[in-house]
Design a protein around this motif. Structure first.
Motif, short mmCIF file in Angstrom:
data_model
loop_
_atom_site.label_atom_id
_atom_site.label_comp_id
_atom_site.label_asym_id
_atom_site.label_seq_id
_atom_site.Cartn_x
_atom_site.Cartn_y
_atom_site.Cartn_z
N ASN A 197 3.30 5.98 -2.64
CA ASN A 197 2.32 6.47 -3.40
C ASN A 197 0.88 5.71 -3.15
N PHE A 198 -0.33 6.05 -2.81
CA PHE A 198 -1.57 5.57 -3.11
C PHE A 198 -1.97 5.90 -4.35
N GLY A 199 -1.97 5.27 -5.51
CA GLY A 199 -2.50 5.94 -6.67
C GLY A 199 -1.60 7.30 -7.11
N ASN A 200 -2.36 8.31 -7.16
CA ASN A 200 -1.72 9.57 -7.61
C ASN A 200 -1.32 10.20 -6.23
N LEU A 201 -1.78 9.69 -5.20
CA LEU A 201 -1.39 10.46 -3.83
C LEU A 201 -0.09 10.17 -3.29
N GLU A 202 0.70 11.15 -3.07
CA GLU A 202 1.97 10.96 -2.59
C GLU A 202 1.87 10.72 -1.10
N VAL A 203 2.11 9.83 -0.33
CA VAL A 203 1.82 9.73 0.99
C VAL A 203 3.26 9.98 1.71
N LEU A 204 4.14 9.15 1.28
CA LEU A 204 5.50 9.44 1.76
C LEU A 204 6.64 9.92 0.98
N GLY A 258 2.42 13.94 14.91
CA GLY A 258 2.10 14.96 13.30
C GLY A 258 0.71 14.86 13.28
N PRO A 259 0.00 15.77 12.56
CA PRO A 259 -1.38 16.00 12.26
C PRO A 259 -2.03 14.58 11.46
N SER A 260 -3.32 14.37 11.75
CA SER A 260 -3.81 12.87 11.12
C SER A 260 -3.75 13.20 9.51
N GLY A 261 -3.32 12.22 8.85
CA GLY A 261 -3.41 12.04 7.42
C GLY A 261 -1.83 12.47 7.08
N SER A 262 -0.81 12.64 7.79
CA SER A 262 0.62 12.98 7.44
C SER A 262 1.46 11.70 7.12
N GLY A 263 0.92 10.43 7.26
CA GLY A 263 1.58 9.26 6.78
C GLY A 263 2.12 8.33 7.84
N LYS A 264 1.69 8.97 9.13
CA LYS A 264 2.68 8.21 10.35
C LYS A 264 2.28 6.92 10.13
N SER A 265 0.84 6.41 10.11
CA SER A 265 0.56 4.93 10.18
C SER A 265 1.44 4.22 8.73
N THR A 266 1.13 4.96 7.58
CA THR A 266 1.83 4.32 6.71
C THR A 266 3.12 4.10 6.55
N LEU A 267 4.00 5.13 7.35
CA LEU A 267 5.52 4.67 7.48
C LEU A 267 5.78 3.46 8.26
N LEU A 293 3.21 -4.20 5.58
CA LEU A 293 1.89 -4.11 5.42
C LEU A 293 1.54 -3.26 4.15
N GLU A 294 2.45 -2.33 3.78
CA GLU A 294 2.28 -1.71 2.51
C GLU A 294 3.66 -1.91 1.72
N ILE A 295 3.47 -2.09 0.15
CA ILE A 295 4.54 -2.44 -0.25
C ILE A 295 5.06 -0.77 -0.74
N1 LIG Z 1 -4.99 2.09 1.51
C1 LIG Z 1 -5.12 3.35 1.42
N2 LIG Z 1 -5.48 3.48 0.06
C2 LIG Z 1 -5.51 5.00 -0.21
N3 LIG Z 1 -5.23 5.91 0.54
C3 LIG Z 1 -4.51 5.67 1.86
C4 LIG Z 1 -4.40 4.44 2.13
N4 LIG Z 1 -3.92 4.26 3.49
C5 LIG Z 1 -3.74 5.59 3.63
N5 LIG Z 1 -4.04 6.54 2.66
C6 LIG Z 1 -4.01 8.09 2.57
O1 LIG Z 1 -2.62 8.17 3.11
C7 LIG Z 1 -2.78 9.15 3.98
C8 LIG Z 1 -1.70 8.96 5.19
O2 LIG Z 1 -2.48 8.19 5.90
P1 LIG Z 1 -2.04 7.76 7.34
O3 LIG Z 1 -0.87 7.18 7.03
O4 LIG Z 1 -3.04 6.87 7.89
O5 LIG Z 1 -1.85 9.09 8.24
P2 LIG Z 1 -1.77 9.19 9.66
O6 LIG Z 1 -1.43 7.80 10.29
O7 LIG Z 1 -0.60 10.20 9.76
O8 LIG Z 1 -3.03 9.72 10.13
C9 LIG Z 1 -4.12 9.71 4.09
O9 LIG Z 1 -4.45 10.88 3.00
C10 LIG Z 1 -4.95 8.68 3.65
O10 LIG Z 1 -6.05 8.93 3.23
#
Ligand SMILES: Nc1ncnc2c1ncn2[C@@H]1O[C@H](COP(=O)(O)OP(=O)(O)O)[C@@H](O)[C@H]1O
Ligand SMILES: [Mg+2]
Lengths: 216, 253
Positions: free
Chosen positions: B12-19, B36-45, B52-54
């Motif tokens: 999660n980033f704050g209240n945002l559940e990303v994965l 997957g569409p942009s914003g779906s959490g691919k980079s975060t994974l 790089l993310e905890i």
């Molecule tokens: N450091 C961060 N702080 C807050 N929100 C983030 C951060 N990194 C990514 N997000 C949010 O997490 C979601 C997924 O991002 P990301 O993993 O970059 O998606 P993708 O790579 O699939 O386009 C997006 O809504 C993005 O705005």
């Protein structure tokens, strides 16, 4: 011409005092500025707040006032009230003031390094010290060179403020000569002296900037 | 042999559940394409895999070694500093923005971490780096600074820099997305060669051609969930998930 030659030894003596203040201030305020800047970008909120307060105070008030306060004001402060001689008092005020300016320059420099640089270093297994020393600081150095150069040249001229403490720096020596001899030539000579000092610095910083521009 | 074994990753980033509980298994020599569409959490994974993310919850085991596990209270417990660094160094990462070190020449970029982190011999590392540069077709650029290179060349240097650490796994986060179209080919070719050398790879990409031809498995993510995964043939010709159908409609036509 003879007159000019006759006053040069005294003026050189004054220049020594000026240069002494200049070098000691540089040597102490730059490391202090680095430490403050690292604290300013650290994750400790209290530390960050304290340092920005410090920077705000020292950049927001005149250096002349700080100088007078350290020299005349400190002795009246309870408990820590100490009386500093004129040279230590000048050093004290100049270092505190210039460290605040350098802190801001270094902070901006550190923050100009993109997040991706830290991330690349992290994925290559570098720790904090390695990342700072090998990746961040060399790039910061290049960014801060022009503003540091500016600040350093300003310092040469700011040293003249110590004449209020009755120290025989270049400016005070000059004024004494003018009053003694009813001749304005010492002013011209002093101008040339300051100009030489700032030009030498400008030349050195230009060389450094050229050295750092190889990777543009 | 499983090279990556990530289970129930929650981030999660704050209240945002990303994965929202992702599983990712990658065997030795596999190439997994994540689409997957942009914003779906691919980079975060990807970024969770090398710390790089905890993460908030889940387990990540790299090449049999535990990077992070979740205790009974639901708190993630990471390997200690040095152990974690060792695990992270098993993975090379290639970023969308290259992230080369601009103050170092191409060769210096390559040998920096092997020499200063892995403490390997400079002469030996330099020799290997030169072979890597030859592999990515940039031998003549060894003493050039990154700013003098095209985007495609920079990205190939970034790949070589990651390879210089002798990683077991390579992670790519949209490696061609910031390149001009005519430069994507050379980077994709380098990645293709890597796959042919049986490198284990996870590639986040919008290059459907690459995913289809090179990947052994394709994973479709949306809204922080793996919606569908499978072999590329099946997934591209016969998608079952509605969101995947819509996504493919959009990117293929
Ligand atoms: N450091 C961060 N702080 C807050 N929100 C983030 C951060 N990194 C990514 N997000 C949010 O997490 C979601 C997924 O991002 P990301 O993993 O970059 O998606 P993708 O790579 O699939 O386009 C997006 O809504 C993005 O705005
Ligand atoms: Mg992304």
């Amino acid at each position: 011409m003879d007159y000019i030659i006759s006053i040069i030894p005294q003026m050189l003596l004054g220049t020594v005092d000026t240069l002494r203040l200049f070098f000691v201030t540089i040597v102490l305020s730059i490391p202090l500025g680095v430490v403050l800047a690292l604290g300013r970008v650290s994750s400790f909120k209290t530390l960050r707040t304290c340092i920005s307060g410090y920077v705000c105070l020292l950049r927001g008030t005149p250096l002349m006032l700080q100088l007078l306060f350290v020299y005349y004001g400190l002795p009246f402060i309870p408990v820590i009230g100490i009386r500093l001689d004129d040279f230590p008092a000048a050093i004290f005020a100049f270092v505190l003031n210039y460290a605040a300016y350098f802190c801001e320059i270094f902070r901006a420099g550190i923050q100009s390094i993109p997040k991706g640089q830290y991330e690349a270093a992290q994925t290559l297994g570098m720790n904090y010290v390695q990342t700072m020393r090998r990746i961040v600081l060399p790039q910061v150095l290049k960014v801060i060179l022009p503003p540091v150069s500016n600040e350093t040249i300003t310092l040469v001229k700011d040293t003249s403020l110590i004449y209020v403490l009755a120290m025989n720096d270049l400016l005070r020596t000059t004024r004494n000569l003018v009053q003694r001899d009813f001749n304005i030539m010492p002013f011209v000579v002093a101008g040339v002296f300051y100009l030489i000092m700032t030009m030498v610095l400008t030349y050195m910083f230009d060389k450094l900037e050229k050295k750092f521009s190889v990777y543009d | 042999m499983k090279k990556i074994d990530a289970r129930n990753i929650i981030k999660n980033f704050g209240n945002l559940e990303v994965l929202k509980g992702i599983d990712l298994e990658v065997n030795e020599g596999e190439v997994v394409a994540v689409i997957g569409p942009s914003g779906s959490g691919k980079s975060t994974l990807l970024r969770c895999l090398n710390k790089l993310e905890i993460i908030n919850q889940g387990t990540i085991i790299i090449d049999g070694e535990t990077l992070v596990d979740t205790d009974a209270k639901g708190e993630p417990k990471y390997a200690s500093g040095e152990a974690a660094t060792k695990i992270i160094c098993k993975m090379g990462m290639v970023f969308q923005q290259f992230n080369l070190f601009p103050h170092m020449t191409v060769l210096e970029n390559l040998i920096e971490a092997p020499v200063n982190v892995q403490k390997r011999d400079v002469a030996e590392v330099t020799k290997e780096a030169e072979i890597l540069l030859e592999k990515v077709g940039l031998s003549d650029k060894r003493d050039v600074y990154p700013r003098k290179l095209s985007g495609g060349q920079q990205q190939r240097v970034a790949i070589a820099r990651a390879l210089a650490m002798k990683p077991d796994i390579m992670l790519f986060d949209e490696p061609t997305s910031s390149l001009d179209p005519e430069l994507t080919g050379e980077v994709l070719k380098t990645m293709r060669n890597l796959a042919e050398d049986r490198m284990t790879m996870v590639v986040v990409t919008h290059e459907m051609g690459f995913a289809r031809e090179v990947a052994t498995k394709v994973m479709f993510m949306a809204d922080g969930i793996v919606q569908e995964q499978g072999c590329p043939e099946e997934l591209f010709t016969n998608p079952k998930n509605e969101r995947l159908q819509a996504f493919l409609q959009k990117v293929l036509h």
